[in-house]
Scaffold this motif. Structure first.
Motif, PDB file in Angstrom:
ATOM      1  N   UNK A  37      32.805  12.647   5.189  1.00 55.92           N
ATOM      2  CA  UNK A  37      32.622  11.278   5.005  1.00 55.92           C
ATOM      3  C   UNK A  37      33.677  10.375   6.136  1.00 55.92           C
ATOM      4  N   UNK A  38      33.213   9.222   5.826  1.00 55.45           N
ATOM      5  CA  UNK A  38      34.246   8.158   6.436  1.00 55.45           C
ATOM      6  C   UNK A  38      34.213   6.742   5.703  1.00 55.45           C
ATOM      7  N   UNK A  39      35.272   6.440   5.662  1.00 51.14           N
ATOM      8  CA  UNK A  39      35.421   5.052   4.948  1.00 51.14           C
ATOM      9  C   UNK A  39      34.895   3.768   5.628  1.00 51.14           C
ATOM     10  N   UNK A  40      34.442   2.841   4.710  1.00 53.94           N
ATOM     11  CA  UNK A  40      33.864   1.707   5.561  1.00 53.94           C
ATOM     12  C   UNK A  40      34.745   1.006   6.579  1.00 53.94           C
ATOM     13  N   UNK A  41      35.771   0.687   5.956  1.00 53.69           N
ATOM     14  CA  UNK A  41      36.594  -0.186   6.827  1.00 53.69           C
ATOM     15  C   UNK A  41      37.110   0.651   8.200  1.00 53.69           C
ATOM     16  N   UNK A  42      37.355   1.815   8.031  1.00 51.20           N
ATOM     17  CA  UNK A  42      37.854   2.701   9.096  1.00 51.20           C
ATOM     18  C   UNK A  42      36.646   2.824  10.062  1.00 51.20           C
ATOM     19  N   UNK A  43      35.283   2.982   9.548  1.00 52.63           N
ATOM     20  CA  UNK A  43      34.116   3.282  10.333  1.00 52.63           C
ATOM     21  C   UNK A  43      33.798   1.920  11.259  1.00 52.63           C
ATOM     22  N   UNK A  44      34.122   0.830  10.467  1.00 55.52           N
ATOM     23  CA  UNK A  44      33.877  -0.450  11.311  1.00 55.52           C
ATOM     24  C   UNK A  44      34.919  -0.938  12.161  1.00 55.52           C
ATOM     25  N   UNK A  45      36.076  -0.479  12.066  1.00 55.57           N
ATOM     26  CA  UNK A  45      37.311  -0.825  12.854  1.00 55.57           C
ATOM     27  C   UNK A  45      37.135  -1.055  14.249  1.00 55.57           C
ATOM     28  N   UNK A  46      36.607  -0.029  14.542  1.00 51.62           N
ATOM     29  CA  UNK A  46      36.569  -0.209  16.319  1.00 51.62           C
ATOM     30  C   UNK A  46      35.198  -0.654  16.974  1.00 51.62           C
ATOM     31  N   UNK A  47      34.401  -1.223  15.954  1.00 51.49           N
ATOM     32  CA  UNK A  47      33.045  -1.876  16.630  1.00 51.49           C
ATOM     33  C   UNK A  47      33.469  -3.201  16.787  1.00 51.49           C
ATOM     34  N   UNK A  48      32.603  -3.685  17.912  1.00 45.77           N
ATOM     35  CA  UNK A  48      32.713  -5.149  18.416  1.00 45.77           C
ATOM     36  C   UNK A  48      32.084  -6.005  16.965  1.00 45.77           C
ATOM     37  N   UNK A  49      32.684  -7.120  17.058  1.00 47.16           N
ATOM     38  CA  UNK A  49      32.285  -8.096  15.713  1.00 47.16           C
ATOM     39  C   UNK A  49      31.287  -8.955  16.518  1.00 47.16           C
ATOM     40  N   UNK A  50      30.794  -8.778  17.738  1.00 47.52           N
ATOM     41  CA  UNK A  50      29.740  -9.503  18.363  1.00 47.52           C
ATOM     42  C   UNK A  50      28.413  -8.706  18.518  1.00 47.52           C
ATOM     43  N   UNK A  51      27.547  -9.321  17.953  1.00 49.66           N
ATOM     44  CA  UNK A  51      25.926  -8.834  17.875  1.00 49.66           C
ATOM     45  C   UNK A  51      25.006  -9.763  17.767  1.00 49.66           C
ATOM     46  N   UNK A  52      23.986  -9.627  18.301  1.00 49.74           N
ATOM     47  CA  UNK A  52      22.655 -10.584  17.916  1.00 49.74           C
ATOM     48  C   UNK A  52      21.618 -10.063  17.261  1.00 49.74           C
ATOM     49  N   UNK A  53      20.910 -10.358  16.024  1.00 49.15           N
ATOM     50  CA  UNK A  53      19.852  -9.622  15.406  1.00 49.15           C
ATOM     51  C   UNK A  53      18.712  -9.482  16.377  1.00 49.15           C
ATOM     52  N   UNK A  54      18.114  -8.344  16.417  1.00 50.22           N
ATOM     53  CA  UNK A  54      16.964  -8.222  17.162  1.00 50.22           C
ATOM     54  C   UNK A  54      15.581  -8.955  16.696  1.00 50.22           C
ATOM     55  N   UNK A  55      14.831  -9.284  17.577  1.00 46.38           N
ATOM     56  CA  UNK A  55      13.743  -9.852  17.025  1.00 46.38           C
ATOM     57  C   UNK A  55      12.653  -8.867  16.600  1.00 46.38           C
ATOM     58  N   UNK A  56      11.985  -9.234  15.596  1.00 46.26           N
ATOM     59  CA  UNK A  56      11.162  -8.124  14.899  1.00 46.26           C
ATOM     60  C   UNK A  56       9.688  -8.717  14.796  1.00 46.26           C
ATOM     61  N   UNK A  57       8.563  -7.837  15.006  1.00 47.86           N
ATOM     62  CA  UNK A  57       7.384  -8.364  14.738  1.00 47.86           C
ATOM     63  C   UNK A  57       7.025  -8.857  13.429  1.00 47.86           C
ATOM     64  N   UNK A  58       6.185  -9.395  12.975  1.00 45.79           N
ATOM     65  CA  UNK A  58       5.514  -9.882  12.016  1.00 45.79           C
ATOM     66  C   UNK A  58       5.401  -8.692  10.895  1.00 45.79           C
ATOM     67  N   UNK A  59       4.761  -7.569  11.192  1.00 42.59           N
ATOM     68  CA  UNK A  59       4.487  -6.603  10.435  1.00 42.59           C
ATOM     69  C   UNK A  59       5.497  -5.262  10.506  1.00 42.59           C
ATOM     70  N   UNK A  60       6.819  -5.435  11.216  1.00 39.20           N
ATOM     71  CA  UNK A  60       7.600  -4.217  11.240  1.00 39.20           C
ATOM     72  C   UNK A  60       8.438  -4.299   9.976  1.00 39.20           C
ATOM     73  N   UNK A  61       8.478  -3.147   9.166  1.00 39.15           N
ATOM     74  CA  UNK A  61       9.514  -2.918   8.020  1.00 39.15           C
ATOM     75  C   UNK A  61      10.942  -3.418   8.153  1.00 39.15           C
TER      76      UNK A  61
END
Length: 170
Positions: free
Chosen positions: A131-155
């Motif tokens: 397993x991996x700890x959440x903070x360790x797992x996120x540490x090297x990931x970028x703090x920048x992202x944009x939510x992708x557009x989803x279609x009306x029926x997408x779960x």
């Protein structure tokens, strides 16, 4: 439309969440959710993939939930008070690729029985070797992202019933 876009549009300095002695602004939640989204992408998780949230009420649930939605993943919320057989049923039925949980709840997750499972992320407590700890797992990931557009029926989420008339239903 993606509900995570509301998080991105919120005033970043405005208070969003209070948990015990800690408070979080919309900007902080958004940045942490972006890190989760980017870490999920690095794990090979993409639009439509199921990601389980087997967590009690805690900030990590909110952060992971928005991170999952940002990439178009399907959040599978699992009530942390369910019995072992109900948890097993939901995990088997939803077959998530990633599970967010805690050290205390981890005992209910049998990774070898989940064919698609890539990672178990521990949001609170100690981790096992695989397993991996959440903070360790996120540490090297970028703090920048944009939510992708989803279609009306997408779960966006799968919610399970309590199973009062048999097994839980998603």
């Amino acid at each position: 439309m993606n509900i995570a876009q509301h998080l991105e549009r919120a005033e970043p300095d405005k208070l969003a969440l209070i948990f015990e002695e800690r408070s979080f602004t919309y900007g902080e939640i958004n940045e942490m959710s972006n890190r989760v989204a980017n870490a999920l992408i690095a794990e090979g998780i993409s639009c439509g993939d199921r990601v389980a949230l087997f967590l009690p009420n805690m900030p990590s649930f909110v952060i992971a939930y928005f991170g999952i939605l940002k990439i178009g993943g399907v959040a599978v919320s699992i009530n942390s008070t369910l019995k072992a057989n109900e948890i097993k049923f939901i995990l088997d039925d939803s077959n998530p690729k990633v599970i967010f949980t805690t050290e205390a709840l981890r005992v209910h997750v049998t990774a070898k029985e989940l064919a698609q499972l890539k990672r178990i992320i521990i949001a609170e407590g100690n981790t096992k070797e695989e397993d991996v700890g959440l903070n360790e797992w996120m540490a090297h990931s970028s703090p920048k992202a944009l939510a992708m557009d989803m279609a009306e029926g997408d779960p966006a989420a799968i919610l399970y019933t309590s199973g009062t008339t048999g097994g839980p239903k998603g």
